[in-house]
Write a protein that holds these residues in place. Structure first.
Motif, PDB file in Angstrom:
ATOM      1  N   ALA A 118      21.350 -17.443 -33.913  1.00  0.00           N
ATOM      2  CA  ALA A 118      21.820 -17.866 -35.237  1.00  0.00           C
ATOM      3  C   ALA A 118      20.717 -17.688 -36.269  1.00  0.00           C
ATOM      4  CB  ALA A 118      22.280 -19.322 -35.196  1.00  0.00           C
ATOM      5  N   LEU A 119      19.484 -18.066 -35.914  1.00  0.00           N
ATOM      6  CA  LEU A 119      18.360 -17.887 -36.833  1.00  0.00           C
ATOM      7  C   LEU A 119      18.192 -16.416 -37.196  1.00  0.00           C
ATOM      8  CD1 LEU A 119      15.703 -20.246 -35.176  1.00  0.00           C
ATOM      9  CD2 LEU A 119      17.134 -20.723 -37.169  1.00  0.00           C
ATOM     10  N   CYS A 120      18.292 -15.552 -36.200  1.00  0.00           N
ATOM     11  CA  CYS A 120      18.139 -14.121 -36.449  1.00  0.00           C
ATOM     12  C   CYS A 120      19.261 -13.603 -37.345  1.00  0.00           C
ATOM     13  CB  CYS A 120      18.130 -13.373 -35.130  1.00  0.00           C
ATOM     14  SG  CYS A 120      17.763 -11.619 -35.292  1.00  0.00           S
ATOM     15  N   THR A 121      20.480 -14.102 -37.131  1.00  0.00           N
ATOM     16  CA  THR A 121      21.618 -13.692 -37.959  1.00  0.00           C
ATOM     17  C   THR A 121      21.394 -14.076 -39.411  1.00  0.00           C
ATOM     18  OG1 THR A 121      23.122 -13.982 -36.079  1.00  0.00           O
ATOM     19  CG2 THR A 121      24.104 -13.903 -38.270  1.00  0.00           C
ATOM     20  N   TYR A 122      20.935 -15.291 -39.642  1.00  0.00           N
ATOM     21  CA  TYR A 122      20.722 -15.750 -41.012  1.00  0.00           C
ATOM     22  C   TYR A 122      19.610 -14.954 -41.696  1.00  0.00           C
ATOM     23  CZ  TYR A 122      23.422 -19.748 -39.317  1.00  0.00           C
ATOM     24  OH  TYR A 122      24.394 -20.542 -38.774  1.00  0.00           O
ATOM     25  N   GLN A 123      18.519 -14.721 -40.979  1.00  0.00           N
ATOM     26  CA  GLN A 123      17.395 -14.041 -41.632  1.00  0.00           C
ATOM     27  C   GLN A 123      17.724 -12.575 -41.918  1.00  0.00           C
ATOM     28  OE1 GLN A 123      14.329 -14.617 -38.627  1.00  0.00           O
ATOM     29  NE2 GLN A 123      14.235 -12.432 -38.228  1.00  0.00           N
ATOM     30  N   LEU A 124      18.412 -11.900 -41.001  1.00  0.00           N
ATOM     31  CA  LEU A 124      18.781 -10.515 -41.259  1.00  0.00           C
ATOM     32  C   LEU A 124      19.881 -10.423 -42.315  1.00  0.00           C
ATOM     33  CD1 LEU A 124      18.756  -8.851 -37.715  1.00  0.00           C
ATOM     34  CD2 LEU A 124      17.068  -8.619 -39.541  1.00  0.00           C
ATOM     35  N   GLY A 125      20.776 -11.402 -42.339  1.00  0.00           N
ATOM     36  CA  GLY A 125      21.813 -11.417 -43.354  1.00  0.00           C
ATOM     37  C   GLY A 125      21.247 -11.607 -44.751  1.00  0.00           C
ATOM     38  N   LEU A 126      20.327 -12.553 -44.903  1.00  0.00           N
ATOM     39  CA  LEU A 126      19.704 -12.784 -46.204  1.00  0.00           C
ATOM     40  C   LEU A 126      18.848 -11.591 -46.617  1.00  0.00           C
ATOM     41  CD1 LEU A 126      18.678 -16.541 -45.812  1.00  0.00           C
ATOM     42  CD2 LEU A 126      20.436 -15.607 -47.332  1.00  0.00           C
ATOM     43  N   ALA A 127      18.133 -11.005 -45.654  1.00  0.00           N
ATOM     44  CA  ALA A 127      17.326  -9.825 -45.959  1.00  0.00           C
ATOM     45  C   ALA A 127      18.216  -8.665 -46.388  1.00  0.00           C
ATOM     46  CB  ALA A 127      16.485  -9.431 -44.747  1.00  0.00           C
ATOM     47  N   SER A 128      19.362  -8.496 -45.740  1.00  0.00           N
ATOM     48  CA  SER A 128      20.299  -7.427 -46.114  1.00  0.00           C
ATOM     49  C   SER A 128      20.793  -7.621 -47.539  1.00  0.00           C
ATOM     50  CB  SER A 128      21.484  -7.401 -45.146  1.00  0.00           C
ATOM     51  OG  SER A 128      21.075  -7.098 -43.838  1.00  0.00           O
ATOM     52  N   ALA A 129      21.152  -8.865 -47.882  1.00  0.00           N
ATOM     53  CA  ALA A 129      21.646  -9.153 -49.233  1.00  0.00           C
ATOM     54  C   ALA A 129      20.578  -8.848 -50.279  1.00  0.00           C
ATOM     55  CB  ALA A 129      22.088 -10.608 -49.328  1.00  0.00           C
ATOM     56  N   LEU A 130      19.330  -9.242 -50.000  1.00  0.00           N
ATOM     57  CA  LEU A 130      18.238  -8.996 -50.947  1.00  0.00           C
ATOM     58  C   LEU A 130      17.991  -7.506 -51.133  1.00  0.00           C
ATOM     59  CD1 LEU A 130      15.861  -9.986 -52.700  1.00  0.00           C
ATOM     60  CD2 LEU A 130      14.473 -10.066 -50.604  1.00  0.00           C
ATOM     61  N   LEU A 131      17.953  -6.764 -50.037  1.00  0.00           N
ATOM     62  CA  LEU A 131      17.667  -5.333 -50.113  1.00  0.00           C
ATOM     63  C   LEU A 131      18.794  -4.564 -50.784  1.00  0.00           C
ATOM     64  CD1 LEU A 131      16.107  -4.995 -46.571  1.00  0.00           C
ATOM     65  CD2 LEU A 131      14.899  -4.590 -48.731  1.00  0.00           C
ATOM     66  N   LEU A 132      20.035  -4.973 -50.536  1.00  0.00           N
ATOM     67  CA  LEU A 132      21.170  -4.324 -51.201  1.00  0.00           C
ATOM     68  C   LEU A 132      21.135  -4.564 -52.703  1.00  0.00           C
ATOM     69  CD1 LEU A 132      24.024  -5.083 -48.648  1.00  0.00           C
ATOM     70  CD2 LEU A 132      23.136  -2.818 -49.257  1.00  0.00           C
TER      71      LEU A 132
END
Length: 316
Positions: free
Chosen positions: A186-200
């Motif tokens: 779950a931690l990995c999902t949240y961090q990659l999800g937030l990173a994806s949103a920022l980079l997009l």
């Protein structure tokens, strides 16, 4: 059970190979894309299988959102900044040298734990291992040499900055996230999800199309570094934590520097001096000495919240 362990060790070897190969995938992609867009593709492609895996395990909870600020910090330390620094470093360095320098990640984890975590014992053997590891880094850098073949200083600083970023993320996770009892996937999902949103939000996604001029570069980045090297690799890592335990699973991080060295020198034709091989051995020796001293900073990840069952955790 023995056959299950054999399967786990096969995945262990595969994971080390996949993580070690990401350096050459990044190197090839850097001929077509700037570092930020390389990170965008890697993070988004990695996020998709991790999200599916987390959903299949029903690991995501609404109450997790109250800790969104911690997830945001982890998304920077263990994804955006980490991958950007490595992409920028690989752009300037041979992939083999970048891979060898990444062996310093456990050293930064130990140093961060000693500085920021209370109650972490500092033993003479740990200090010796730390000094040995950074001595290996200095041998690769060779600041005393004016040789034109010496590695690019800016590239080395990027790789070391990325190593420090992900190394400190382990310390941050232990101090602020481990006591929460949140599943590591779950931690990995949240961090990659937030990173994806920022980079997009930051990147012009249309520029990514440039890499499709070379199908090898595109498949290496999208599939090799993104889907397999980030997303599927993390799901394999959590499987290993369950089967082998956190300590044995974490030792897989010793394999990628060696794999990157072999791939870069053998298949990419990168020139490599004997002193670089010696330096890589010194770094790995330092990590081994430090870990075997009994003071590995992240040996125990979680103290579960009352009422919640204990779960093994791992670097996210």
């Amino acid at each position: 059970m023995r056959n299950a362990n054999h399967g786990a060790y096969a995945i262990y070897a595969l994971l080390g190979l996949v993580w070690g190969a990401t350096y050459i995938f990044n190197k090839i992609a850097s001929q077509w894309l700037p570092p930020m867009h390389i990170v965008l593709v890697r993070v988004v492609m990695g996020f998709l299988p991790v999200l599916l895996f987390a959903l299949s395990l029903r690991a995501l909870r609404w109450w997790h959102l109250r800790h969104l600020h911690h997830f945001a910090v982890m998304s920077l330390l263990a994804a955006t900044l980490y991958y950007y620094a490595f992409a920028a470093g690989v752009e300037r360095l041979p992939s083999s040298v970048a891979g060898m320098l990444s062996g310093s990640i456990p050293l930064f984890s130990f140093l961060g734990a000693a500085l920021f975590l209370r109650g972490e014992p500092i033993r003479p053997r740990s200090v010796l291992g730390l000094a040995c590891g950074f001595a290996g880094v200095m041998v690769i850098a060779r600041p005393w040499s004016a040789d034109i073949a010496a590695p690019d200083t800016a590239g080395m600083l990027f790789i070391l900055a990325g190593s420090a970023s992900v190394g400190l993320s382990f310390v941050y996770a232990r101090r602020f996230l481990s006591p929460l009892g949140i599943a590591p996937i779950a931690l990995c999902t949240y961090q990659l999800g937030l990173a994806s949103a920022l980079l997009l939000a930051l990147c012009d996604i249309r520029q990514v199309s440039a890499i499709f001029a070379d199908w090898r570069a595109a498949s290496g980045l999208f599939l090799g570094a993104g889907l397999f090297g980030t997303g599927i690799a993390y799901t394999c890592y959590y499987y290993l934590v369950e089967r082998l335990g956190a300590i044995r699973a974490a030792s897989v991080t010793y394999i990628p520097p060696v794999v990157a060295l072999v791939i870069g020198a053998t298949f990419a034709g990168e020139s490599l001096a004997a002193i670089d091989i010696v330096a890589a051995a010194i770094i790995l020796l330092g990590v081994f000495v430090m870990q075997s001293s009994g003071t590995a900073p992240l040996r125990r990840w979680r103290q579960p919240r009352p009422g919640r069952g204990p779960e093994d955790s791992a670097p996210a």
